[in-house]
Design a protein around this motif. Structure first.
Motif, PDB file in Angstrom:
ATOM      1  N   GLN A 195       5.047  17.898   1.547  1.00 20.15           N
ATOM      2  CA  GLN A 195       4.158  17.809   2.708  1.00 20.15           C
ATOM      3  C   GLN A 195       3.662  16.375   2.879  1.00 20.15           C
ATOM      4  N   ILE A 196       3.295  15.737   1.788  1.00 19.09           N
ATOM      5  CA  ILE A 196       2.853  14.342   1.835  1.00 19.09           C
ATOM      6  C   ILE A 196       3.966  13.443   2.357  1.00 19.09           C
ATOM      7  N   GLN A 197       5.195  13.768   1.998  1.00 20.37           N
ATOM      8  CA  GLN A 197       6.349  12.963   2.408  1.00 20.37           C
ATOM      9  C   GLN A 197       6.874  13.332   3.788  1.00 20.37           C
ATOM     10  N   GLY A 198       6.229  14.290   4.445  1.00 19.11           N
ATOM     11  CA  GLY A 198       6.591  14.619   5.816  1.00 19.11           C
ATOM     12  C   GLY A 198       7.754  15.564   5.983  1.00 19.11           C
ATOM     13  N   PHE A 199       8.098  16.310   4.946  1.00 19.82           N
ATOM     14  CA  PHE A 199       9.180  17.287   5.047  1.00 19.82           C
ATOM     15  C   PHE A 199       8.661  18.658   5.506  1.00 19.82           C
ATOM     16  N   ILE A 200       7.487  19.031   5.034  1.00 19.91           N
ATOM     17  CA  ILE A 200       6.921  20.351   5.322  1.00 19.91           C
ATOM     18  C   ILE A 200       5.607  20.185   6.063  1.00 19.91           C
ATOM     19  N   ALA A 201       5.415  20.955   7.124  1.00 19.33           N
ATOM     20  CA  ALA A 201       4.181  20.857   7.909  1.00 19.33           C
ATOM     21  C   ALA A 201       2.966  21.212   7.060  1.00 19.33           C
ATOM     22  N   MET A 256      -0.997  10.044   7.984  1.00 20.29           N
ATOM     23  CA  MET A 256      -2.285  10.677   7.691  1.00 20.29           C
ATOM     24  C   MET A 256      -2.493  10.836   6.183  1.00 20.29           C
ATOM     25  N   ALA A 257      -1.433  11.193   5.467  1.00 23.75           N
ATOM     26  CA  ALA A 257      -1.535  11.357   4.014  1.00 23.75           C
ATOM     27  C   ALA A 257      -1.840  10.024   3.340  1.00 23.75           C
ATOM     28  N   LEU A 258      -1.212   8.966   3.829  1.00 20.29           N
ATOM     29  CA  LEU A 258      -1.445   7.633   3.268  1.00 20.29           C
ATOM     30  C   LEU A 258      -2.884   7.176   3.526  1.00 20.29           C
ATOM     31  N   GLN A 259      -3.353   7.399   4.735  1.00 15.96           N
ATOM     32  CA  GLN A 259      -4.722   7.020   5.074  1.00 15.96           C
ATOM     33  C   GLN A 259      -5.732   7.814   4.247  1.00 15.96           C
ATOM     34  N   ALA A 260      -5.484   9.098   4.071  1.00 16.84           N
ATOM     35  CA  ALA A 260      -6.381   9.936   3.283  1.00 16.84           C
ATOM     36  C   ALA A 260      -6.431   9.475   1.829  1.00 16.84           C
ATOM     37  N   PRO A 298      10.091  23.694  11.516  1.00 16.99           N
ATOM     38  CA  PRO A 298      10.610  22.313  11.545  1.00 16.99           C
ATOM     39  C   PRO A 298       9.607  21.327  12.135  1.00 16.99           C
ATOM     40  N   LEU A 299       9.672  20.094  11.654  1.00 19.82           N
ATOM     41  CA  LEU A 299       8.857  19.001  12.168  1.00 19.82           C
ATOM     42  C   LEU A 299       9.739  18.036  12.941  1.00 19.82           C
ATOM     43  N   SER A 300       9.226  17.541  14.064  1.00 16.55           N
ATOM     44  CA  SER A 300       9.955  16.501  14.793  1.00 16.55           C
ATOM     45  C   SER A 300       9.821  15.186  14.027  1.00 16.55           C
ATOM     46  N   LYS A 301      10.586  14.190  14.426  1.00 16.82           N
ATOM     47  CA  LYS A 301      10.534  12.888  13.768  1.00 16.82           C
ATOM     48  C   LYS A 301       9.135  12.279  13.882  1.00 16.82           C
ATOM     49  N   ASP A 302       8.538  12.361  15.054  1.00 20.01           N
ATOM     50  CA  ASP A 302       7.196  11.815  15.267  1.00 20.01           C
ATOM     51  C   ASP A 302       6.151  12.580  14.463  1.00 20.01           C
ATOM     52  N   GLU A 303       6.286  13.898  14.428  1.00 22.86           N
ATOM     53  CA  GLU A 303       5.343  14.705  13.659  1.00 22.86           C
ATOM     54  C   GLU A 303       5.418  14.380  12.171  1.00 22.86           C
ATOM     55  N   SER A 304       6.638  14.191  11.681  1.00 21.27           N
ATOM     56  CA  SER A 304       6.821  13.829  10.282  1.00 21.27           C
ATOM     57  C   SER A 304       6.195  12.468   9.982  1.00 21.27           C
ATOM     58  N   HIS A 305       6.429  11.521  10.882  1.00 22.73           N
ATOM     59  CA  HIS A 305       5.855  10.176  10.714  1.00 22.73           C
ATOM     60  C   HIS A 305       4.335  10.219  10.699  1.00 22.73           C
ATOM     61  N   ASN A 306       3.754  10.932  11.641  1.00 22.62           N
ATOM     62  CA  ASN A 306       2.289  11.016  11.727  1.00 22.62           C
ATOM     63  C   ASN A 306       1.689  11.707  10.507  1.00 22.62           C
ATOM     64  N   GLN A 307       2.399  12.697   9.981  1.00 15.23           N
ATOM     65  CA  GLN A 307       1.897  13.399   8.806  1.00 15.23           C
ATOM     66  C   GLN A 307       1.902  12.486   7.581  1.00 15.23           C
ATOM     67  N   ARG A 308       2.964  11.686   7.420  1.00 20.33           N
ATOM     68  CA  ARG A 308       3.011  10.718   6.318  1.00 20.33           C
ATOM     69  C   ARG A 308       1.900   9.688   6.453  1.00 20.33           C
ATOM     70  N   TYR A 346       0.830  -1.202   0.000  1.00 22.20           N
ATOM     71  CA  TYR A 346       0.000   0.000   0.000  1.00 22.20           C
ATOM     72  C   TYR A 346       0.866   1.255   0.000  1.00 22.20           C
ATOM     73  N   SER A 347       1.844   1.285   0.877  1.00 20.79           N
ATOM     74  CA  SER A 347       2.734   2.438   0.997  1.00 20.79           C
ATOM     75  C   SER A 347       3.598   2.607  -0.246  1.00 20.79           C
ATOM     76  N   ARG A 348       4.093   1.508  -0.774  1.00 16.77           N
ATOM     77  CA  ARG A 348       4.972   1.572  -1.949  1.00 16.77           C
ATOM     78  C   ARG A 348       4.224   2.100  -3.168  1.00 16.77           C
ATOM     79  N   LEU A 349       2.992   1.673  -3.352  1.00 22.15           N
ATOM     80  CA  LEU A 349       2.195   2.156  -4.483  1.00 22.15           C
ATOM     81  C   LEU A 349       1.916   3.651  -4.378  1.00 22.15           C
ATOM     82  N   HIS A 350       1.603   4.106  -3.170  1.00 19.63           N
ATOM     83  CA  HIS A 350       1.330   5.529  -2.983  1.00 19.63           C
ATOM     84  C   HIS A 350       2.587   6.356  -3.224  1.00 19.63           C
ATOM     85  N   SER A 351       3.727   5.860  -2.745  1.00 20.46           N
ATOM     86  CA  SER A 351       4.992   6.571  -2.957  1.00 20.46           C
ATOM     87  C   SER A 351       5.319   6.654  -4.446  1.00 20.46           C
TER      88      SER A 351
END
Length: 481
Positions: free
Chosen positions: A386-392, A438-442, A426-436, A232-237
């Motif tokens: 943003q989808i990849q968790g680099f930008i908030a 959320m984007a995948l789930q959406a 800046p985003l923390s490591k956890d914030e970046s992970h959670n953002q990715r 699932y993740s690989r296809l979205h990426s």
């Protein structure tokens, strides 16, 4: 007085006793004495129904010819490997090469190892051993013989001559990083430094000394590193990288069924949805076409059941798994530190310029033909980051500032501009992970049930071989309860 004759058992008697004992053992142990039957019965014994997936899809994603009843599986469920803790049922761990000499491990399988682990490496080795054991279990069934995907394999391997280790190249599984890693292993740090600034496309197009082939890996019986990522993740990426950012914009015409053969006019790329992309993949696969490497099933790229795996590098635990393999290979200290610092360093500073350069260089012709403009490309790149968790997500694209750039096509200036904006928020490591996440789930929330089932069937072997759940990202929270 009657003298007793000494009892002298004949070979015939001994043979009869042995035969009776074996028959009794057969009767009491049952017909299926092991998980590792290569027959359909063995496969049916392993792949038992899973109520979680049954409740979700209500359609079969795995079925054997043993029974007409559909069998539903979730690779992470306990029913997948019900006897995994029984060492006698497990195939022997693969041998490893030590200075060219094949050495079989003498320790028991980690599944039966109850010894207290006291250090990080031992724990990582235990986890790797368990993953490889699971891979071996699935390989021992007929799962690959019944694969839905029938495209031709395109096998690309690396092989380090210095450390005698192979690696199967899988796009969207850190393949750019592995080029740099093998450069360090075989050519040293100084050579690796020279290629750090090169774009991803140029790195992959270069001819490297460690390039190898599946045939060479099999002939040399080289211990091999396998890559894994949730399908699932690989296809979205792949969608974000290749379609959303127009790196493979010609595919958008194929996806939408636009015929450009009978026209002399310039046809511009069209925006396609994630659903469009997935349905197109399923359609091509159903017609027996070979899929592009960036989204073809991993099993079709690596033949994981034919090589001798020593490690499975999962994208979800990438840094830890890379650390393990470097320690396992006893990589020189200076090389080890260089690789780990590059891996754990500031990805914004090291990875983004290469990503942006690849995107901007690829779309130059589209801007020249007035299909796209630089501001649109910059905004699309910003959204992808943003989808990849680099930008908030909360940070809007700085339209006015970008518009005032002297040359919006200058890759260096654009990279510096975007990176400076990222440092402001800046985003923390956890914030970046959670953002990715959320984007995948959406993304999967907008995908139809029918398409999800098609993905489960097409990538069934990857789900099973590497132990990923069939439950899609947008349903994980529901079915984890």
């Amino acid at each position: 007085m009657l003298q007793m004759r000494p009892f002298r058992p004949s070979f015939a008697r001994l043979g009869l006793v042995l035969m009776v004992a074996l028959m009794a053992l057969y009767v009491f142990s049952g017909r299926q004495r092991s998980l590792y039957f290569s027959s359909e019965a063995g496969a049916a014994h392993i792949f038992r129904p899973n109520k979680c997936l049954l409740k979700y899809t209500n359609v079969p994603v795995y079925n054997t010819t043993v029974s007409s009843t559909p069998i539903y599986v979730s690779p992470m469920s306990s029913s997948m490997f019900p006897l995994v803790s029984r060492t006698k049922d497990l195939p022997p761990p693969p041998a490893r090469l030590d200075n060219g000499i094949r050495i079989q491990k003498t320790v028991k399988s980690v599944a039966d190892d109850t010894e207290e682990l006291t250090n990080e490496f031992a724990q990582m080795e235990k986890e790797q051993r368990l993953q490889i054991d699971k891979l071996s279990q699935v390989c021992s069934t007929n799962v690959l013989q019944n694969a839905t995907y029938a495209g031709k394999g395109s096998y690309k391997y690396h092989r380090s001559r210095a450390y005698n280790v192979g690696y199967c190249k899988v796009p969207k599984c850190g393949s750019t990083f592995w080029i740099r890693l093998f450069t360090v292993l075989d050519n040293g740090i100084n050579v690796a430094k020279n290629i750090l600034e090169k774009s991803r496309s140029s790195l992959h197009n270069m001819r490297h000394s460690f390039h190898s082939s599946l045939l060479s890996i099999l002939q040399l019986k080289s211990p091999t590193i396998l890559s894994a990522r949730n399908p699932y993740s690989r296809l979205h990426s792949a969608y974000i990288d290749k379609l959303y950012l127009f790196l493979m914009w010609n595919y958008s015409l194929n996806i939408l069924g636009i015929d450009k053969t009978n026209t002399t006019e310039r046809i511009c790329p069209q925006a396609v949805s994630f659903e469009d992309f997935l349905q197109w993949i399923l359609r091509d696969a159903s017609q027996g076409k070979t899929l592009n490497r960036h989204w073809a099933p991993i099993f079709s790229l690596c033949k994981p059941c034919d090589v001798v795996p020593i490690s499975i590098i999962r994208q979800e635990t990438f840094a830890k798994d890379v650390k393990f393999i470097l320690q396992y290979l006893k990589v020189d200290e200076d090389k080890y530190e260089f690789i780990m610092s590059a891996l754990q360093g500031n990805r914004v500073k090291t990875a983004l310029p290469s990503i942006i350069a690849t995107v901007f260089n690829r779309v130059k012709s589209l801007v020249r033909d007035n299909c796209l403009n630089w501001i649109y490309i910059a905004r699309r790149t910003w959204s992808a980051l943003q989808i990849q968790g680099f930008i908030a997500n909360e940070v809007n694209f700085p339209f006015e500032q970008f518009k005032n750039l002297t040359d919006p096509s200058d890759v260096v200036k654009v990279s510096e501009f975007i990176i400076s904006e990222i440092y402001k928020h800046p985003l923390s490591k956890d914030e970046s992970h959670n953002q990715r996440k959320m984007a995948l789930q959406a993304a999967y929330s907008d995908v139809s049930e029918e398409t999800i089932v098609g993905i489960q069937q097409l990538y069934r072997e990857d789900f099973l071989l590497f132990g990923y759940s069939f439950v899609p990202p947008n349903k994980e929270d529901i079915y984890s309860e």
